[in-house]
Scaffold this active site. Structure first.
Site, PDB file in Angstrom:
ATOM      1  N   HIS A 157      -4.305  -9.857  -1.996  1.00 54.01           N
ATOM      2  CA  HIS A 157      -5.725  -9.705  -2.347  1.00 54.01           C
ATOM      3  C   HIS A 157      -6.401  -8.661  -1.452  1.00 54.01           C
ATOM      4  O   HIS A 157      -7.600  -8.733  -1.209  1.00 54.01           O
ATOM      5  CB  HIS A 157      -6.485 -11.034  -2.228  1.00 54.01           C
ATOM      6  CG  HIS A 157      -5.829 -12.169  -2.940  1.00 54.01           C
ATOM      7  ND1 HIS A 157      -6.175 -12.571  -4.211  1.00 54.01           N
ATOM      8  CD2 HIS A 157      -4.797 -12.986  -2.568  1.00 54.01           C
ATOM      9  CE1 HIS A 157      -5.409 -13.594  -4.581  1.00 54.01           C
ATOM     10  NE2 HIS A 157      -4.564 -13.858  -3.592  1.00 54.01           N
ATOM     11  N   GLU A 291      -4.487  11.269  -3.548  1.00 51.54           N
ATOM     12  CA  GLU A 291      -5.540  11.053  -4.556  1.00 51.54           C
ATOM     13  C   GLU A 291      -5.184  11.733  -5.870  1.00 51.54           C
ATOM     14  O   GLU A 291      -5.403  11.188  -6.953  1.00 51.54           O
ATOM     15  CB  GLU A 291      -6.872  11.613  -4.049  1.00 51.54           C
ATOM     16  CG  GLU A 291      -7.432  10.877  -2.846  1.00 51.54           C
ATOM     17  CD  GLU A 291      -8.608  11.641  -2.252  1.00 51.54           C
ATOM     18  OE1 GLU A 291      -9.719  11.507  -2.766  1.00 51.54           O
ATOM     19  OE2 GLU A 291      -8.410  12.396  -1.287  1.00 51.54           O
TER      20      GLU A 291
END
Ligand code: ARG
Length: 464
Positions: A157, A291
Site C-alpha cells: 500500500h 518518467e
C-alpha cells in the site's frame, strides 16, 4: 501507366490521391531485406520444382542480390507508384534483369508474401528482444549479489511494511522480465510458421515445395490452411501484447525509481547522464528517463487495442485493412526497444543510499510481524499474537518509540512469553536474515537465486 502490376484490367489510371492514400511503401519499406530473403527462397523452390531452369534461377538470384545492394546503399529508386515494398522489389528486379524478373511471382501472391515477410521480420526482432531482456536480467542478478545484504524498506500500500534486502527487490524485477522472456519464446514459436504457398487464399495449381522454403528460411513448420494463413494476424497481436506487458513492467520499475529518487524517500540516486534539469529551477535533477518510459507505455497499450480492433470485424481472408497492422506494430516495437535499451543502462548507474535505506527499513514498526511470529513460536495462537503486537505498536506510537527501543520489562507487560532473545528478532537485519526459504529476502537466499539466474544466462554468452 501507373502501377503496371494490375493495370491491364483497368481503363483508367488510379487517382493520384487514392494512390497516395493506399500506398504502404512509406511504412513497409523496412521489410525490403526480409522480402528479398523470402523471394530468394521462393525462386530456389521454383527451380527445384521445375518451373524455372537453373540458368534462369541463377540470373534471378544475382539480380535480387544486386537489388539488395542498391537498397542497402540507399540507391534503389523507390516509388509509391508501385504501392508497396513487394512491388518495388519486383519492379527493381525487372529493371535490372529484364522480363525474366517477371517469373518470381509464380505460385505466390502478395497476400501470402506480406505475412511471410512480416513473420520473418518480427521473428528477428524477438531475437533482439530476448537478448535485451537477458542483458537486463544479467545486470539485475549481478547487482542483486552486490546488494544481497543491503537493507531496504519493503512496501505494501506504499506504506513501509517489512524490511527486505535491496538485492531481493532487484530480483523481483528480474522475475517480471523472466516472464517476458518466456512469453517471447512462446510468441516466437507462434510466429515461426510459413504461410507462403497459400497464394491469394486457396493455394496454387502448381506443384510447389513449401517445406523446402520453410527449411531455407528457418521456419519450424508450414501453415495448414491457406485461407487462415493469409488472414491470420494473431502473431501481430501476440507481439503487441508482449510489448504491452514488457512496457507495463518497465513502467512499474520506473515508477519505483521516480519515488526512490524523490528526496522525501532519498533511497537511490541516478547518474546525471540519465537526468535533466529545469529551465527555471536551478536546483532540479529530474528522473526524466523513468518518467518517459512510464509515459510511453500508454501508446504501446494503444497499439495492442488498435490491432485487435482492426481485426475484429474482418471476414476471411485478406482484407486491405490489414495493411494498417504494420505502422501499429512497428511503432510499438520502436518504443519498446528504446525503453528496453535504456532502462538496464540506467539501473546499472543506481547508487543506493545505504544509510537512508537502512533507517527506513527499520522504521514504522516494520518488524512487528517478526514479534508476532516470535510469540507464536512460543505457543501463542497467531491471531492472539497479532492482537498483542497491535497493542505494543499502539503503545509505541503514543510514546514515539520504535519496537527495538522498548525494554524487556516493558515488553513483558504485554506478554510474559517474551524473553531476552527477542532482541535478536526485532532488528531489521535479523528480520531479513530469518527469511531463508526459497525466494525469500535473506542475503543467503538472494545470492542463491542470483547465482541460479547467472548460471542460466551463461548459455546465452553472459559471463559470470
Ligand atoms: N501492401 C499490402 C499490405 O501490406 C500488401 C498486400 C496487398 N494485397 C492486395 N491484394 N492488395 O497488406
Amino acid at each position: 501507366m501507373k502501377n503496371v502490376t494490375w493495370s491491364s484490367r483497368f481503363t483508367k489510371q488510379i487517382d493520384a490521391e487514392v494512390l497516395e492514400f493506399s500506398q504502404s511503401l512509406s511504412i513497409d519499406i523496412v521489410l525490403y531485406d526480409v522480402d528479398i530473403r523470402v523471394t530468394i527462397a521462393h525462386v530456389e523452390m521454383l527451380n527445384k520444382c521445375g518451373h524455372i531452369n537453373l540458368s534462369e534461377c541463377k540470373k534471378i538470384l544475382a539480380g535480387l542480390r544486386k537489388v539488395k545492394k542498391l537498397a542497402d546503399s540507399g540507391k534503389l529508386p523507390w516509388s509509391v507508384d508501385y504501392e508497396d515494398v513487394h512491388m518495388n522489389i519486383e519492379n527493381a528486379l525487372v529493371k535490372n534483369i529484364g522480363d525474366l524478373g517477371k517469373k518470381i511471382h509464380l505460385g505466390r501472391s502478395r497476400n501470402d508474401l506480406v505475412t511471410t515477410d512480416l513473420r520473418l521480420y518480427l521473428r528477428d526482432f524477438i531475437d533482439i528482444y530476448l537478448y535485451k531482456i537477458r542483458e537486463t536480467k544479467y545486470v539485475l542478478a549481478t547487482m542483486a549479489i552486490e546488494f544481497s545484504d543491503s537493507l531496504f524498506p519493503g512496501f505494501t500500500h506504499l506504506q513501509i511494511a517489512q524490511p527486505v534486502t535491496f538485492g531481493h527487490h532487484l530480483l523481483a524485477w528480474n522475475e517480471m522480465l523472466s516472464r517476458d522472456e518466456q512469453r517471447l519464446e512462446n510468441t516466437r514459436k507462434i510466429i515461426n510458421i510459413l504461410p507462403l504457398g497459400s497464394a491469394a487464399l486457396s493455394g496454387t495449381s502448381l506443384k510447389i515445395d513449401r517445406k523446402m522454403i520453410a527449411k531455407k528460411l528457418g521456419f519450424d513448420n508450414v501453415s495448414k490452411n491457406s485461407m487462415d494463413a493469409v488472414s491470420d494476424r494473431d502473431y501481430v497481436c501476440d507481439f503487441a501484447h508482449n510489448n504491452a506487458m514488457i512496457m507495463m513492467h518497465l513502467s512499474r520499475i520506473s515508477e519505483e525509481l521516480v519515488l526512490w529518487m524523490n528526496p522525501q524517500f532519498g533511497l537511490v540516486d541516478m547518474d546525471e547522464g540519465f537526468c535533466t534539469g529545469s529551465s527555471i529551477m536551478p536546483q532540479k535533477k529530474n528522473p526524466d528517463v523513468a518518467e518517459l518510459i512510464r509515459g510511453k507505455t500508454g501508446s504501446v497499450y494503444g497499439s495492442l487495442m488498435a490491432i485487435l480492433t482492426l481485426l475484429k470485424g474482418l471476414p476471411l481472408t485478406y482484407n486491405r485493412d490489414m495493411q494498417e497492422d504494420k505502422s501499429l506494430i512497428l511503432e510499438s516495437i520502436d518504443t519498446t526497444m528504446a525503453c528496453l535499451s535504456l532502462l538496464p543502462r540506467l539501473i546499472a548507474t543506481l547508487k543506493l543510499n545505504k544509510k537512508k535505506a537502512e533507517k527506513m527499513a527499520g522504521s514504522s514498526f516494520s518488524t512487528a510481524t517478526d514479534l508476532a511470529e516470535y510469540l507464536s513460536k512460543q505457543g501463542m495462537p497467531f491471531r492472539t499474537s497479532h492482537h498483542v503486537v497491535g497493542k505494543i505498536v499502539k503503545f509505541c506510537e503514543k510514546e514515539s518509540l520504535e519496537l527495538i527501543d522498548l525494554s524487556l520489562k516493558q515488553l513483558q507487560k504485554f506478554s510474559p512469553l517474551i524473553g531476552k532473545d527477542i532482541f535478536n528478532v526485532l532488528g531489521p537485519e535479523a528480520s531479513v536474515k530469518a527469511r531463508r526459504g526459497l525466494g525469500q529476502t535473506s542475503p543467503a537466499s538472494v545470492i542463491k537465486q542470483a547465482d541460479m539466474i547467472l548460471d542460466n544466462l551463461k548459455k546465452y554468452g553472459f559471463k559470470k
